[in-house]
Design an enzyme around this catalytic site. Structure first.
Site, PDB file in Angstrom:
ATOM      1  N   ARG A   1       0.841  -1.189   0.000  1.00 51.92           N
ATOM      2  CA  ARG A   1       0.000   0.000   0.000  1.00 51.92           C
ATOM      3  C   ARG A   1       0.880   1.244   0.000  1.00 51.92           C
ATOM      4  O   ARG A   1       1.907   1.288   0.698  1.00 51.92           O
ATOM      5  CB  ARG A   1      -0.929   0.030   1.213  1.00 51.92           C
ATOM      6  CG  ARG A   1      -2.027  -1.034   1.179  1.00 51.92           C
ATOM      7  CD  ARG A   1      -3.019  -0.749   0.067  1.00 51.92           C
ATOM      8  NE  ARG A   1      -4.118  -1.699   0.053  1.00 51.92           N
ATOM      9  CZ  ARG A   1      -4.145  -2.808  -0.676  1.00 51.92           C
ATOM     10  NH1 ARG A   1      -3.099  -3.113  -1.450  1.00 51.92           N
ATOM     11  NH2 ARG A   1      -5.183  -3.617  -0.650  1.00 51.92           N
TER      12      ARG A   1
ATOM     13  N   ALA B   1      -8.295  27.667   3.542  1.00 52.87           N
ATOM     14  CA  ALA B   1      -7.705  26.393   3.963  1.00 52.87           C
ATOM     15  C   ALA B   1      -6.196  26.508   4.039  1.00 52.87           C
ATOM     16  O   ALA B   1      -5.589  27.384   3.416  1.00 52.87           O
ATOM     17  CB  ALA B   1      -8.104  25.274   3.001  1.00 52.87           C
TER      18      ALA B   1
ATOM     19  N   GLU C   1       1.004  32.092  -4.420  1.00 53.74           N
ATOM     20  CA  GLU C   1      -0.432  32.083  -4.154  1.00 53.74           C
ATOM     21  C   GLU C   1      -1.107  33.241  -4.896  1.00 53.74           C
ATOM     22  O   GLU C   1      -0.641  34.382  -4.836  1.00 53.74           O
ATOM     23  CB  GLU C   1      -0.705  32.186  -2.654  1.00 53.74           C
ATOM     24  CG  GLU C   1      -0.326  30.941  -1.876  1.00 53.74           C
ATOM     25  CD  GLU C   1      -0.751  31.015  -0.423  1.00 53.74           C
ATOM     26  OE1 GLU C   1      -0.934  29.948   0.187  1.00 53.74           O
ATOM     27  OE2 GLU C   1      -0.870  32.138   0.112  1.00 53.74           O
TER      28      GLU C   1
ATOM     29  N   GLU D   1       5.051  32.408  -2.200  1.00 46.94           N
ATOM     30  CA  GLU D   1       4.492  31.051  -2.218  1.00 46.94           C
ATOM     31  C   GLU D   1       3.621  30.815  -3.451  1.00 46.94           C
ATOM     32  O   GLU D   1       2.867  29.849  -3.508  1.00 46.94           O
ATOM     33  CB  GLU D   1       3.686  30.790  -0.940  1.00 46.94           C
ATOM     34  CG  GLU D   1       4.548  30.777   0.314  1.00 46.94           C
ATOM     35  CD  GLU D   1       3.767  30.358   1.550  1.00 46.94           C
ATOM     36  OE1 GLU D   1       2.597  29.944   1.417  1.00 46.94           O
ATOM     37  OE2 GLU D   1       4.334  30.431   2.652  1.00 46.94           O
TER      38      GLU D   1
ATOM     39  N   SER E   1      -9.767  11.254   2.156  1.00 47.04           N
ATOM     40  CA  SER E   1      -9.527  10.164   1.204  1.00 47.04           C
ATOM     41  C   SER E   1      -8.638   9.121   1.860  1.00 47.04           C
ATOM     42  O   SER E   1      -7.456   8.993   1.523  1.00 47.04           O
ATOM     43  CB  SER E   1      -8.873  10.720  -0.070  1.00 47.04           C
ATOM     44  OG  SER E   1      -8.764   9.716  -1.053  1.00 47.04           O
ATOM     45  N   PRO E   2      -9.175   8.335   2.814  1.00 44.83           N
ATOM     46  CA  PRO E   2      -8.338   7.465   3.638  1.00 44.83           C
ATOM     47  C   PRO E   2      -7.751   6.262   2.912  1.00 44.83           C
ATOM     48  O   PRO E   2      -6.852   5.608   3.443  1.00 44.83           O
ATOM     49  CB  PRO E   2      -9.295   7.012   4.747  1.00 44.83           C
ATOM     50  CG  PRO E   2     -10.656   7.108   4.149  1.00 44.83           C
ATOM     51  CD  PRO E   2     -10.598   8.292   3.239  1.00 44.83           C
ATOM     52  N   GLY E   3      -8.212   5.966   1.708  1.00 47.51           N
ATOM     53  CA  GLY E   3      -7.638   4.848   0.981  1.00 47.51           C
ATOM     54  C   GLY E   3      -6.199   5.078   0.567  1.00 47.51           C
ATOM     55  O   GLY E   3      -5.459   4.116   0.345  1.00 47.51           O
TER      56      GLY E   3
ATOM     57  N   ARG F   1      -5.735  24.887  -8.805  1.00 52.11           N
ATOM     58  CA  ARG F   1      -5.380  23.689  -8.063  1.00 52.11           C
ATOM     59  C   ARG F   1      -4.768  22.653  -9.004  1.00 52.11           C
ATOM     60  O   ARG F   1      -5.315  22.330 -10.065  1.00 52.11           O
ATOM     61  CB  ARG F   1      -6.608  23.089  -7.378  1.00 52.11           C
ATOM     62  CG  ARG F   1      -7.087  23.894  -6.178  1.00 52.11           C
ATOM     63  CD  ARG F   1      -5.995  24.084  -5.158  1.00 52.11           C
ATOM     64  NE  ARG F   1      -6.495  24.417  -3.834  1.00 52.11           N
ATOM     65  CZ  ARG F   1      -5.711  24.738  -2.804  1.00 52.11           C
ATOM     66  NH1 ARG F   1      -4.396  24.787  -2.979  1.00 52.11           N
ATOM     67  NH2 ARG F   1      -6.233  24.999  -1.626  1.00 52.11           N
TER      68      ARG F   1
END
Length: 373
Positions: A210, A256, A325, A323, A293-295, A238
């Site tokens: 994994r 965020a 941005e 940065e 997205s824990p997978g 993005r």
């Protein structure tokens, strides 16, 4: 050879992780020396001159253990030289890690202050560093140390886990890692594991491979003006949608950012609001914390809504200089926000979650609302 330790390595939990065993130490002093804070970060600098640097004498050091300490220190430019330290009533020849030539100093060092502010994070991060010994050069690991501290702080927050009233409560041996590999490490990192896990029938799974994309914990916050019934959204380019092949890689999002190791998620939200929208937030409402997205990703997000004064004209273009941005603000009424959700133009997970939370809580927030300034 014995080793005279000063500064952070006098914190026994940290020394235990770096050394790989319970250390055998004696109180010691290095005459004609003093220890100071670095003038550019939270680490110690040893300087010649002074009443004597207090520290510890590490004894019984093997060649392998010396190599572990060298890996931890040498990447930062700290190299050993022989000195004469005083311990147990006698002078003893020992090695000491000298800082890089020209390292600047600030106030006299305080181990207690460092432990209070950085000790737990440094110990968590040291484990990640030592796992890379033999996999990556020490200088490469040291170069990423500020980013690794972010991951260390994430580990500490993860240790306060959510309840397990329905799901399995994990125990020792439920996950066994046979091999660890880090094929990529830059601003983010990718880690690979060959592992087995305990199945629901009680047996261990076959060994599987994994990969985990490691990016640290993050925070989102949506500014909401309950009097004007509107929010501030931000828009920016993005890379993720671009990489997917989305022809529209500019997304509408809440404010965020990453949670830095020395701050709480709420503090990070307030900092990011200033950087990304020029806003000072009022009272904050906690929405939830979750794995998006824990997978495949270790990222864990803390989401908030903040009461805020949002008059006409506060929107603009923001971002931290240096940065890359380029962030544009949008004042959006609640009805328009929900229309954007319905149309699919809002396709950012945390913003979707936050908008639905606001839909549920909007009446409470607006009842008796006062100017949040």
């Amino acid at each position: 050879m014995d080793l005279f330790l000063y500064g952070t390595l006098c914190h026994i939990p940290l020394l235990r992780v770096v050394l790989g065993r319970e250390p055998e130490v004696l109180p010691a002093v290095l005459p004609d020396h003093a220890v100071f804070w670095s003038d550019i970060g939270a680490w110690p600098v040893l300087r010649q001159g002074g009443a004597g640097a207090e520290g510890l004498l590490l004894t019984g050091l093997s060649a392998d253990e010396q190599a572990r300490l060298d890996f931890y220190e040498a990447g930062f430019g700290y190299l050993t030289e022989a000195v004469v330290a005083h311990a147990a009533g006698t002078d003893r020849t020992a090695l000491v890690y000298r800082p890089p030539t020209g390292a600047g100093v600030a106030a006299p060092w305080s181990l207690a202050d460092w432990v209070h502010d950085w000790g737990a994070v440094a110990v968590a991060t040291a484990g990640d560093m030592m796992a890379l010994m033999g996999l990556r050069p020490a200088v490469d690991v040291a170069r990423r140390y500020p980013l690794m501290l972010v991951r260390g702080a994430s580990r500490l927050r993860a240790s306060h886990t959510a309840p397990t009233s329905l799901r399995r409560t994990a125990g020792p041996g439920d996950v066994t890692v046979a091999r660890f590999h880090q094929p990529y490490a830059h601003f983010f990192a990718v880690e690979e594991y060959d592992l087995t896990f305990r199945r629901f029938d009680g047996q261990h799974s076959p060994q599987i491979n994994r990969a985990v994309f490691v990016s640290g914990d993050a925070v989102t916050v949506l500014p909401y003006d309950p009097l004007r019934d509107r929010v501030m959204l931000i828009e920016q380019f993005r890379a993720g949608p671009m990489g997917r092949g989305d022809p529209q890689p500019w997304l509408l999002e809440p404010i965020a950012g990453r949670v830095d190791p020395e701050e709480t998620p709420e503090q990070a939200a307030r900092r990011e609001a200033v950087e990304e929208a020029g806003l000072a937030l009022g009272a904050m409402e906690f929405i939830g914390s979750y794995y998006p997205s824990p997978g495949a990703k270790s990222e864990y997000i803390y989401s908030y809504l903040a009461l805020c004064d949002l008059p006409d004209g506060v929107e603009g273009v923001f971002g931290v200089e240096g940065e890359a941005e380029d962030i544009r603000g949008h004042l959006v009424g609640f009805d328009q926000l929900m229309a954007l959700v319905s149309s699919g133009e809002v396709n950012n997970g945390p913003l979707l979650l936050t908008a639905l939370w606001l839909q549920r809580e909007r009446g409470r927030l607006r009842s008796g609302a006062v100017n949040p300034r």
